[in-house]
Scaffold this active site. Structure first.
Site, PDB file in Angstrom:
ATOM      1  N   HIS A   1      -4.690 -65.880  32.932  1.00 42.03           N
ATOM      2  CA  HIS A   1      -5.128 -64.736  33.829  1.00 42.03           C
ATOM      3  C   HIS A   1      -6.087 -65.196  34.754  1.00 42.03           C
ATOM      4  O   HIS A   1      -7.497 -64.705  35.014  1.00 42.03           O
ATOM      5  CB  HIS A   1      -5.902 -63.688  32.756  1.00 42.03           C
ATOM      6  CG  HIS A   1      -5.106 -63.051  31.937  1.00 42.03           C
ATOM      7  ND1 HIS A   1      -4.298 -63.518  31.105  1.00 42.03           N
ATOM      8  CD2 HIS A   1      -4.108 -61.964  32.149  1.00 42.03           C
ATOM      9  CE1 HIS A   1      -3.122 -62.716  30.280  1.00 42.03           C
ATOM     10  NE2 HIS A   1      -3.063 -61.398  30.519  1.00 42.03           N
TER      11      HIS A   1
ATOM     12  N   ASP B   1      -6.769 -55.890  37.329  1.00 36.84           N
ATOM     13  CA  ASP B   1      -8.212 -55.816  36.152  1.00 36.84           C
ATOM     14  C   ASP B   1      -9.921 -56.010  36.893  1.00 36.84           C
ATOM     15  O   ASP B   1     -10.463 -55.414  35.956  1.00 36.84           O
ATOM     16  CB  ASP B   1      -8.192 -57.084  35.217  1.00 36.84           C
ATOM     17  CG  ASP B   1      -6.988 -56.579  34.004  1.00 36.84           C
ATOM     18  OD1 ASP B   1      -6.516 -55.229  34.387  1.00 36.84           O
ATOM     19  OD2 ASP B   1      -7.045 -56.941  33.479  1.00 36.84           O
TER      20      ASP B   1
ATOM     21  N   PHE C   1     -13.401 -66.310  29.780  1.00 42.24           N
ATOM     22  CA  PHE C   1     -14.092 -66.041  28.627  1.00 42.24           C
ATOM     23  C   PHE C   1     -14.037 -67.171  28.041  1.00 42.24           C
ATOM     24  O   PHE C   1     -14.650 -67.174  26.906  1.00 42.24           O
ATOM     25  CB  PHE C   1     -13.570 -64.638  28.052  1.00 42.24           C
ATOM     26  CG  PHE C   1     -13.548 -63.669  28.820  1.00 42.24           C
ATOM     27  CD1 PHE C   1     -14.696 -63.248  30.093  1.00 42.24           C
ATOM     28  CD2 PHE C   1     -12.057 -62.733  28.751  1.00 42.24           C
ATOM     29  CE1 PHE C   1     -14.471 -61.844  30.424  1.00 42.24           C
ATOM     30  CE2 PHE C   1     -12.797 -61.516  29.375  1.00 42.24           C
ATOM     31  CZ  PHE C   1     -13.067 -61.434  30.325  1.00 42.24           C
TER      32      PHE C   1
ATOM     33  N   GLU D   1     -15.652 -66.176  21.423  1.00 34.61           N
ATOM     34  CA  GLU D   1     -15.478 -67.164  21.762  1.00 34.61           C
ATOM     35  C   GLU D   1     -16.278 -68.335  22.406  1.00 34.61           C
ATOM     36  O   GLU D   1     -15.062 -69.379  21.893  1.00 34.61           O
ATOM     37  CB  GLU D   1     -15.019 -66.720  23.262  1.00 34.61           C
ATOM     38  CG  GLU D   1     -13.289 -66.029  23.596  1.00 34.61           C
ATOM     39  CD  GLU D   1     -14.575 -64.428  24.033  1.00 34.61           C
ATOM     40  OE1 GLU D   1     -15.533 -63.847  24.190  1.00 34.61           O
ATOM     41  OE2 GLU D   1     -13.201 -64.056  24.309  1.00 34.61           O
TER      42      GLU D   1
ATOM     43  N   SER E   1      -1.302 -62.203  24.506  1.00 42.65           N
ATOM     44  CA  SER E   1      -1.776 -62.211  26.101  1.00 42.65           C
ATOM     45  C   SER E   1      -0.923 -63.176  26.896  1.00 42.65           C
ATOM     46  O   SER E   1      -0.749 -64.154  28.047  1.00 42.65           O
ATOM     47  CB  SER E   1      -3.325 -61.740  26.874  1.00 42.65           C
ATOM     48  OG  SER E   1      -3.031 -60.231  25.970  1.00 42.65           O
TER      49      SER E   1
END
Lengths: 268, 282
Positions: A112, A120, A86, A61, A40
Site C-alpha cells: 500500500h 485512504d 507503518f 509494528e 491485506s
C-alpha cells in the site's frame, strides 16, 4: 523502442504473497510476521501453508521489527509485512538500530505504498519510505514494476543476505514483464532503448514511463526507459550505459541578464 | 562456577574498571553500571551457559543476553573482558576513536559477545522475544535473557513486547529490570511512576521474581536461580532487581548525578579507595 503488451492486471502485493510461499517451500528458515494485516499484505497464503512459521504480532509494528531481528540471529529469514508507512516511517528507529545498523537478515515488505492507497487519505500515502530506507546502512531497496517482478523480487530478497525493503503498491497494475524472469539485485533493467531522452522509473511508474515513451516516439522523440533496482550499484543488463554526445547548441537567443557581464552562467 | 566470595571479588574489580574506564574516557554512564555490577558478574560467571572463546552470532546451544539499556556499556564491557571475551587491556580504548568498545554497543566492529546494537531504548525485549522464538523453532533448550532499566519501561515498545511474550507463552525468556528508581531527570517516581510493577507484569501474563537487594551477591544468585526454575512453564519470567544506582562508592550511591556523568581525575582516587583492587587493573 520496445513495445510491451499488458497481459493482465494484478496487484504487486499478491506477487509478493506468491513469491513468499515459493520462498517458504524452498527454504524452511523463511518465516513471516504480520501486524494484523496478513490478508491485506497477502501473507495469508504463507500463513495457511506454513502455520508454524507464521507469527501474528498484533498491531505492534515496533515489536515486530525487534522480533524479526531476534529471529534472524537464529538463522531464520524473517519477512515482516505491513502497510508501507507503518513498517518504515513508524518504525524507522527500530529498523535503523536492530536491522540495518546491526546488519540483520530481515526483509521488510511494505504494501500500500505511495499514492496507490489514494482513497485512504494522506496518513496512509507514504511518499517518504524509499528516501527513509535508502539512506540506511546495509539496506537494499527493491521497487518492482509489476506482479511478475514482485514475485521474482521476493524470491531474490529471500536469497539475499542482509536487510531488504520491498516496496509494493495496493492497486491492480498492468502485468507486462515475463513470468519467471530472475530478479537480479543491483542491476538496472534497460526496458527500452532510445537516443534522445532517458526516463528512469520504478514501481507502478514503470508502466507509465513506457506509455510515455511510446507517445513521445510518435512525435519523433526517442526515449530510453530504465528501471533501477537498488541504489548502490547501477549496472545495466548487457552493455554498460553509453553516454551520448551532447547536442550542439547554438548561441543563446535570450538577452543577457540585467547587470551581467553578458556571459550566461545560469538561468532558469 | 565461582563461589559467592569470588564473585564479590570480581564485582569489586568490575566496579574499579567502570570508574577508571569512564574517567579515562571523560564520558560514559557509571551510575547504572555500578548498580548492576553484581548481576552482570553473577550472570556471566555462574548463571549463563556460554563459551566466550567460541562466540557465535547465532548463540546456538548457549544462553543469550540482550542488554536493552545500552548506555551501561562500562559494566557490560568490563564483565565481558573479565569473563574472557576479549583482552582486559582493551578496556583502555573505551569510547576512543576507532574502538570496538563504543559508548553504546554496536556490532559492526565484530566485538565478540555483542549480537545487537542498543542505545535507543525499549528495543531489547522485542529482540529477546525474537531470539527466544528462534530457539523454540530450532529446538534449542537454552534461555534468552534481557536486561532493562526501570526508566526504560516508559518506552511503549517494552509493553508491546511484554504483551506478546505473555500472550504467546514465550517461556524461555527471562527479563530483568534494574529497579533502582533513578533516571536522568529525577527519580522514576517523579518522572513517571511505575505503580505496582509486579502486578503490571503479572497482568501481562508473566511470572515475577523480586530480588529485594540486587547488590547482595547471594540474593542475586538465589533469585536468578529461582527465575530459571520458573522458566519453561508457559509464561515468561520477569525479575525485579532492586539495586542502588552508584552502589559501591558512598558518595555516588542513591543519586542520579552519575547516571551519565563521570568522576573527575581528582575524585577518582577517592572512589577507588573504597574498592580494593582484586584481579589487577587493566
Amino acid at each position: 523502442m520496445t513495445h510491451y503488451e499488458k497481459q493482465s492486471s494484478k496487484e504487486l502485493r499478491a506477487g509478493m504473497g506468491e513469491g513468499l510461499v515459493e520462498a517458504g517451500r524452498k527454504n524452511e528458515n523463511v518465516v513471516a510476521l504480520s501486524a494484523d494485516v496478513k490478508g491485506s499484505v497477502k501473507m495469508d497464503g504463507f500463513a495457511k501453508e506454513f502455520l508454524e512459521r507464521f507469527i501474528q504480532c498484533g498491531i505492534a509494528e515496533a515489536n515486530m521489527v525487534g522480533i524479526a531481528a531476534g529471529l534472524s540471529l537464529c538463522g531464520k529469514v524473517p519477512f515482516i509485512g505491513g502497510f508501507a508507512e507503518f513498517v518504515t516511517g513508524r518504525v524507522y528507529d527500530q529498523i535503523r538500530q536492530v536491522v540495518c545498523y546491526s546488519n540483520k537478515n530481515v526483509k521488510i515488505c511494505g504494501s500500500h505504498a505511495g499514492i496507490s492507497l489514494g482513497e485512504d487519505g494522506a496518513t496512509h500515502q507514504t511518499m517518504e519510505d524509499i528516501a527513509l530506507m535508502k539512506v540506511l546502512p546495509n539496506m537494499t531497496v527493491l521497487v518492482p514494476a509489476d506482479f511478475n517482478q514482485a514475485k521474482a523480487a521476493t524470491l531474490a530478497a529471500a536469497e539475499h543476505v542482509g536487510p531488504v525493503y520491498l516496496r509494493l503498491g495496493r492497486s491492480k497494475m498492468p502485468c507486462f514483464l515475463p513470468e519467471g524472469e530472475k530478479f537480479e539485485i543491483g542491476k538496472a533493467q534497460l526496458l527500452s532503448e532510445g537516443t534522445d531522452v532517458t526516463l528512469f522509473a520504478c514501481g507502478h511508474l514503470v508502466w507509465e514511463a513506457l506509455q510515455a515513451a511510446e507517445m513521445l516516439e510518435k512525435v519523433g522523440i526517442s526515449c530510453e526507459v530504465i528501471c533501477p533496482q537498488d541504489r548502490r550499484r547501477r549496472h545495466l543488463r548487457g552493455a554498460p550505459l553509453q553516454r551520448r554526445p551532447r547536442r550542439q547548441r547554438g548561441p543563446d537567443p535570450r538577452p543577457p541578464l540585467p547587470h551581467s557581464d553578458g556571459v550566461r552562467r545560469c538561468r532558469r | 562456577m565461582k563461589t559467592t566470595a569470588e564473585l564479590q571479588q570480581i564485582a569489586t574489580q568490575v566496579r574499579r574498571d567502570i570508574l577508571r574506564m569512564t574517567t579515562n574516557a571523560k564520558s560514559g554512564h557509571p551510575g547504572g553500571s555500578l548498580g548492576t555490577a553484581d548481576w552482570f558478574v553473577a550472570m556471566n560467571f555462574n548463571l549463563m551457559d556460554f563459551d566466550p572463546k567460541n562466540f557465535t552470532m547465532s548463540g546456538e546451544g548457549e544462553d543469550m543476553l540482550f542488554v536493552s539499556q545500552g548506555h551501561i556499556t562500562p559494566v557490560i564491557y568490563s564483565t565481558m573482558a573479565r569473563r574472557g571475551y576479549f583482552p582486559v587491556s582493551e578496556l583502555n580504548t573505551f569510547r576512543k576513536f576507532g574502538t570496538r568498545l563504543q559508548g553504546h554497543p554496536s556490532t559492526e566492529h565484530g566485538l565478540p559477545g555483542i549480537r545487537m546494537a542498543s542505545g535507543s531504548l525499549g528495543q531489547g525485549m522485542s529482540v529477546g522475544v525474537g531470539a527466544a522464538l528462534g530457539k523454540k523453532m530450532t529446538g534449542d533448550k537454552h534461555l534468552v535473557y534481557t536486561m532493562h532499566g526501570d526508566g526504560e519501561l516508559e518506552e511503549g515498545q517494552i509493553w508491546e513486547a511484554a504483551m506478546f511474550a505473555g500472550a504467546k507463552h514465550v517461556d524461555n525468556l527471562i527479563a530483568t529490570v534494574d529497579y533502582n528508581n533513578q533516571q536522568i531527570d529525577a527519580t522514576v517516581d517523579e518522572v513517571m511512576t511505575l505503580g505496582d510493577l509486579k502486578a503490571k507484569f503479572e497482568s501481562f501474563l508473566w511470572k515475577v521474581v523480586v530480588i529485594d537487594n540486587g547488590n547482595d551477591m547471594q540474593q542475586v544468585l538465589d533469585g536468578m536461580a529461582k527465575a530459571k526454575q520458573m522458566s519453561g512453564q508457559g509464561s515468561p519470567v520477569c525479575v525485579l532487581l532492586k539495586t542502588k544506582m552508584g552502589f559501591g562508592v558512598d558518595f555516588m550511591q542513591d543519586t542520579n548525578k552519575y547516571h551519565g556523568s563521570v568522576l573527575s581525575a581528582d575524585d577518582l582516587p577517592k572512589a577507588l579507595a573504597q574498592l580494593p583492587e582484586t584481579l589487577g587493573d587493566f
